[in-house]
Design a protein around this motif. Structure first.
Motif, PDB file in Angstrom:
ATOM      1  N   ILE A  62       9.611   1.412   5.698  1.00  0.00           N
ATOM      2  CA  ILE A  62       8.275   0.819   6.102  1.00  0.00           C
ATOM      3  C   ILE A  62       7.198   0.488   7.097  1.00  0.00           C
ATOM      4  N   SER A  83      -3.338   0.324   5.574  1.00  0.00           N
ATOM      5  CA  SER A  83      -2.691  -0.014   4.693  1.00  0.00           C
ATOM      6  C   SER A  83      -3.573  -1.147   3.719  1.00  0.00           C
ATOM      7  N   ALA A  85      -2.018  -2.970   1.707  1.00  0.00           N
ATOM      8  CA  ALA A  85      -1.526  -4.717   1.513  1.00  0.00           C
ATOM      9  C   ALA A  85      -1.039  -5.522   1.886  1.00  0.00           C
ATOM     10  N   TYR A  89       0.727  -3.510   4.900  1.00  0.00           N
ATOM     11  CA  TYR A  89       1.944  -3.322   6.002  1.00  0.00           C
ATOM     12  C   TYR A  89       2.791  -4.599   5.143  1.00  0.00           C
ATOM     13  N   ALA A  91       4.891  -5.798   2.730  1.00  0.00           N
ATOM     14  CA  ALA A  91       5.729  -5.382   1.820  1.00  0.00           C
ATOM     15  C   ALA A  91       6.008  -6.709   0.535  1.00  0.00           C
ATOM     16  N   SER A  94       1.979  -5.341  -1.592  1.00  0.00           N
ATOM     17  CA  SER A  94       2.140  -3.848  -1.842  1.00  0.00           C
ATOM     18  C   SER A  94       0.712  -3.704  -2.854  1.00  0.00           C
ATOM     19  N   SER A 227       1.244   2.528  -1.912  1.00  0.00           N
ATOM     20  CA  SER A 227       1.529   1.611  -1.862  1.00  0.00           C
ATOM     21  C   SER A 227       1.286   0.455  -0.785  1.00  0.00           C
ATOM     22  N   LEU A 229       2.246   1.103   2.563  1.00  0.00           N
ATOM     23  CA  LEU A 229       3.349   0.666   2.697  1.00  0.00           C
ATOM     24  C   LEU A 229       4.073   1.817   3.840  1.00  0.00           C
TER      25      LEU A 229
END
Length: 295
Positions: A62, A83, A85, A89, A91, A94, A227, A229
């Motif tokens: 990740i 990112s 997300a 990043y 998690a 995502s 994603s 990630l």
């Protein structure tokens, strides 16, 4: 005649059901999880089963942001790709940006309401490329981007609707009082865009400009993964950052490149995907090999 046969039929059915529940609980709720846990300890599977944690914190699976308290890139660390997300990043969030190639026109924020605006994918790419270019001291220009880091997109009003002579031209992603990236278009003065104005009848016209066909800033430096990630960047983006890292760490560029090679994975099965550099592992290795003084 046994006891079950003398019982009322529904009693026998319930007893059988209870037996099934007990057996399935023992097999699926106890034996199977224990067996999978044991298999996960086999060399080669152990790291994945335990989250692939690395020394210093985090997981090599990740990505992480390497920013200071102000949200600026820390010069002594390789920077990952953007990112989408969460705030970056995350998690638990995502996700991709869900913006496609036709996302070229910004929703400009209304004065006093900064959250009312929304950047198009084009402007996101342009602004990121400009920022990376400034950080790495290279040309951050890209096709269809203005010098101030937004989409080079005109809204052209024509007297025939979709055809005919241009009667008005607006730089859709440059909010007033910004200076339009073009002074005129088809003989008509280009105006800056007014937040909240209706330009829906204008023909959206991206302008390529004179940026190089192959920008100095790689594509993965300005686009997020699906994603949000992924911890990898391209070898080209790692190479672009090498002089900065070497200077900030007091290392030779050759030494930095050796570390990059160590954490570069090849194509899957030799043919799938592209080589990639794991930024999380690489930055952890830098901290072990050449810590930054005072950090």
């Amino acid at each position: 005649m046994n006891l079950l046969s003398r019982m009322h039929p529904w009693v026998g059915h319930h007893v059988a059901a209870i037996r099934v529940v007990i057996v399935l609980t023992l097999v699926l709720g106890l034996a199977y999880p224990l067996a999978m846990t044991a298999i996960a300890q086999i060399p080669g599977l152990h790291d994945n089963a335990h989250g692939s944690r690395i020394a210093g914190g985090g997981s090599k699976l990740i990505g992480q942001s390497f920013l200071d308290k102000k949200g600026d890139p820390i010069p002594s660390y390789f920077q990952p790709r953007p990112s989408d997300a969460g705030t970056g990043y995350d998690a638990s969030a995502s996700a991709a940006g869900n913006l496609g190639p036709e996302s070229t026109v910004d929703v400009l924020p209304v004065k006093g309401q900064p959250d009312s605006g929304k950047q198009s994918l084009l402007t996101q790419v342009c602004s990121r490329s400009k920022a990376v270019g400034e950080l790495e001291h290279v040309d951050g220009s890209r096709p269809y981007c203005t010098a101030d880091g937004v989409g080079a997109v005109l809204g052209v009003f024509r007297d025939g609707g979709t055809t005919g002579k241009a009667t008005g031209v607006v730089s859709l992603d440059q909010a007033c009082p910004a200076k339009p990236f073009l002074a005129t278009y088809e003989g008509v003065t280009v105006e800056c865009a007014k937040p909240g104005a209706d330009y829906s009848k204008a023909l959206v016209t991206p302008i390529r400009g004179d940026a190089p066909a192959h920008p100095a800033v790689p594509a993965d430096a300005v686009t997020a993964s699906a994603s949000g990630l992924d911890p990898q960047i391209s070898p080209a983006y790692a190479e672009l950052q090498t002089p900065r890292i070497a200077h900030a760490r007091g290392m030779s560029e050759t030494a930095v490149r050796k570390l990059i090679d160590r954490y570069t994975s090849g194509r899957g099965l030799g043919i799938l995907g592209e080589p990639a550099v794991n930024v999380v592992e690489l930055n952890a290795a830098l901290d072990r090999t050449q810590p930054v003084k005072g950090a």
